[in-house]
Design a protein around this motif. Structure first.
Motif, PDB file in Angstrom:
ATOM      1  N   THR A  67     -24.553 -35.862  -1.393  1.00  0.00           N
ATOM      2  CA  THR A  67     -23.776 -36.698  -2.314  1.00  0.00           C
ATOM      3  C   THR A  67     -22.273 -36.597  -2.073  1.00  0.00           C
ATOM      4  OG1 THR A  67     -23.779 -34.936  -3.969  1.00  0.00           O
ATOM      5  CG2 THR A  67     -25.490 -36.611  -4.154  1.00  0.00           C
ATOM      6  N   LYS A  68     -21.792 -35.431  -1.591  1.00  0.00           N
ATOM      7  CA  LYS A  68     -20.346 -35.269  -1.419  1.00  0.00           C
ATOM      8  C   LYS A  68     -19.850 -35.710  -0.052  1.00  0.00           C
ATOM      9  CE  LYS A  68     -20.386 -31.450  -4.691  1.00  0.00           C
ATOM     10  NZ  LYS A  68     -20.835 -30.042  -4.708  1.00  0.00           N
ATOM     11  N   GLY A  69     -20.764 -36.101   0.819  1.00  0.00           N
ATOM     12  CA  GLY A  69     -20.359 -36.547   2.145  1.00  0.00           C
ATOM     13  C   GLY A  69     -20.036 -35.390   3.059  1.00  0.00           C
ATOM     14  N   LEU A  70     -19.195 -35.642   4.060  1.00  0.00           N
ATOM     15  CA  LEU A  70     -18.862 -34.625   5.034  1.00  0.00           C
ATOM     16  C   LEU A  70     -17.905 -33.592   4.430  1.00  0.00           C
ATOM     17  CD1 LEU A  70     -20.038 -34.709   7.848  1.00  0.00           C
ATOM     18  CD2 LEU A  70     -17.874 -35.606   8.695  1.00  0.00           C
ATOM     19  N   ILE A  71     -18.281 -32.316   4.503  1.00  0.00           N
ATOM     20  CA  ILE A  71     -17.411 -31.253   3.984  1.00  0.00           C
ATOM     21  C   ILE A  71     -16.868 -30.450   5.151  1.00  0.00           C
ATOM     22  CG2 ILE A  71     -17.260 -29.250   2.445  1.00  0.00           C
ATOM     23  CD1 ILE A  71     -19.627 -30.359   0.898  1.00  0.00           C
ATOM     24  N   SER A  72     -15.554 -30.239   5.158  1.00  0.00           N
ATOM     25  CA  SER A  72     -14.915 -29.561   6.282  1.00  0.00           C
ATOM     26  C   SER A  72     -15.244 -28.069   6.282  1.00  0.00           C
ATOM     27  CB  SER A  72     -13.401 -29.759   6.178  1.00  0.00           C
ATOM     28  OG  SER A  72     -12.730 -28.707   6.828  1.00  0.00           O
ATOM     29  N   PRO A  73     -15.449 -27.489   7.490  1.00  0.00           N
ATOM     30  CA  PRO A  73     -15.724 -26.047   7.556  1.00  0.00           C
ATOM     31  C   PRO A  73     -14.580 -25.219   6.977  1.00  0.00           C
ATOM     32  CG  PRO A  73     -15.380 -26.976   9.760  1.00  0.00           C
ATOM     33  CD  PRO A  73     -15.498 -28.122   8.815  1.00  0.00           C
ATOM     34  N   ASP A  74     -13.356 -25.735   7.039  1.00  0.00           N
ATOM     35  CA  ASP A  74     -12.239 -25.013   6.432  1.00  0.00           C
ATOM     36  C   ASP A  74     -12.460 -24.812   4.935  1.00  0.00           C
ATOM     37  OD1 ASP A  74     -10.596 -24.403   8.548  1.00  0.00           O
ATOM     38  OD2 ASP A  74      -9.666 -26.387   8.554  1.00  0.00           O
ATOM     39  N   LYS A  75     -13.264 -25.680   4.346  1.00  0.00           N
ATOM     40  CA  LYS A  75     -13.522 -25.560   2.915  1.00  0.00           C
ATOM     41  C   LYS A  75     -14.696 -24.622   2.625  1.00  0.00           C
ATOM     42  CE  LYS A  75     -14.019 -28.027  -1.322  1.00  0.00           C
ATOM     43  NZ  LYS A  75     -13.153 -28.416  -2.328  1.00  0.00           N
ATOM     44  N   PHE A  76     -15.795 -24.735   3.394  1.00  0.00           N
ATOM     45  CA  PHE A  76     -16.968 -23.935   2.989  1.00  0.00           C
ATOM     46  C   PHE A  76     -17.139 -22.625   3.753  1.00  0.00           C
ATOM     47  CE2 PHE A  76     -19.966 -24.712   6.410  1.00  0.00           C
ATOM     48  CZ  PHE A  76     -19.606 -25.948   6.933  1.00  0.00           C
ATOM     49  N   ILE A  77     -16.583 -22.510   4.963  1.00  0.00           N
ATOM     50  CA  ILE A  77     -16.742 -21.230   5.693  1.00  0.00           C
ATOM     51  C   ILE A  77     -16.078 -20.062   4.930  1.00  0.00           C
ATOM     52  CG2 ILE A  77     -16.121 -19.962   7.804  1.00  0.00           C
ATOM     53  CD1 ILE A  77     -18.516 -21.699   8.317  1.00  0.00           C
ATOM     54  N   PRO A  78     -14.853 -20.224   4.440  1.00  0.00           N
ATOM     55  CA  PRO A  78     -14.256 -19.102   3.690  1.00  0.00           C
ATOM     56  C   PRO A  78     -15.083 -18.696   2.462  1.00  0.00           C
ATOM     57  CG  PRO A  78     -12.576 -20.716   4.264  1.00  0.00           C
ATOM     58  CD  PRO A  78     -13.892 -21.325   4.613  1.00  0.00           C
TER      59      PRO A  78
END
Ligand code: C2E
Ligand code: CA
Ligand code: CA
Ligand code: CA
Length: 279
Positions: A67-78
């Motif tokens: 639903t949220k589309g593409l999420i950047s690794p900078d956002k979820f990796i940390p």
């Protein structure tokens, strides 16, 4: 009632609570994403500067959230790194990238090197060594094709088990690369003793080298230092022909950046490599 309780919170507390909630939400989303295969890898070509030949790729994780589309690794990796979830991501990235190498091999695509980002804590546990050698065996991929990227921050505290594990990986033929070099304040005296093969100079240091000012002097000193210690040097984030010209002039070994190629799907990236179709 509920609203009364909330009104006694300071704004700061409220913000912290919201952040904690957002964090928990992302964590449960990541768990689901691993189970439901919402992650995939794109690959960015790495180029030899001297003849601009494609000599490898870096695997970069992508998350296509339903639903949220593409999420950047900078956002979820940390966020993943602050919990055990990063282990699941590391496992998936390792398996998927080595599987992809094997698939390219079967298709006759010669991609000489695959760089994989692993989070720091993974390198402290010797289980990594067995895990990788099992994957290499299972997929019949040679260790020489693998390069593991580890961020410079990892070396802030010296840890004998980390160094031992890196040495053992290198003795198998796997290369070790320091990612985002220059952003982690590692002491220059320690650089000499690091068990690594390659240094990736962070793109913030490539930015501006075409202007012949301080940026150029700083980059040049970093390059000289790394080269004198016989590390292979990769300049990250090359965005213009002017920057590439400078890097060529300075004899930098390798480059990566949007100017030459953006991260691409496995189907598209193979166009940069030689194909020996045996069928
Ligand atoms: P990184 O390892 O430093 O990866 C390079 C990042 O720079 C990538 O962003 C890439 O798309 C971007 N980039 C490449 N060339 C250029 C350029 O010319 N200009 C600019 N402005 N950017 C460029 P991406 O894919 O969003 O990844 C961000 C970070 O997320 C990575 O930084 C890495 O730290 C982390 N990451 C990505 N994939 C993985 C993974 O599989 N595992 C782990 N643990 N971390 C990953
Ligand atoms: Ca990297
Ligand atoms: Ca980097
Ligand atoms: Ca980075």
């Amino acid at each position: 009632a509920k609203s009364d309780g909330k009104s006694t919170f300071s704004f700061y507390t409220l913000e912290l609570t919201q952040r904690a909630e957002e964090q928990m939400q992302i964590e449960s989303d990541i768990m689901l994403a691993l189970r439901e295969r919402q992650f995939y890898l794109d690959y960015q070509v790495q180029w030899r500067v001297s003849d601009l030949s494609a000599i490898g790729v870096e695997a970069l994780i992508r998350w296509k959230h339903p639903t949220k589309g593409l999420i950047s690794p900078d956002k979820f990796i940390p966020i993943a790194e602050s919990s055990w979830l990063i282990e699941g991501i590391n496992d998936w990235v390792l398996t998927e990238s080595i599987r992809q190498l094997a698939q390219w091999q079967k298709q006759g695509v010669d991609c000489p090197s695959m760089s994989i980002n692993l989070s720091a804590m993974r390198f402290r546990n010797s289980a990594l060594i067995e895990q990788i050698s099992n994957l290499l065996k299972r997929y019949e991929v040679s260790a020489e094709r693998l390069c593991l990227e580890i961020t410079e921050h990892t070396f802030l505290d010296s840890d004998p088990s980390l160094n031992e594990n890196l040495q053992q990986l290198r003795s198998m033929g796997i290369r070790i690369s320091i990612d985002d070099f220059g952003t982690g304040y590692s002491s220059l005296s320690r650089l000499r003793n690091l068990p690594v093969d390659e240094i990736k100079i962070d793109r913030s240091f490539v930015n501006g080298i075409e202007n012949e000012g301080d940026a150029l002097s700083v980059f040049e000193s970093m390059l000289k230092l790394c080269t004198s210690l016989s590390f292979t040097v990769v300049a990250e984030g090359v965005e213009t022909q002017e920057q590439l010209n400078v890097l060529k002039h300075l004899n930098c070994d390798m480059v990566q950046g949007f100017y030459l190629a953006r991260p691409k799907s496995p189907e598209l990236v193979i166009a940069h490599f030689e194909t020996n179709n045996t069928k």
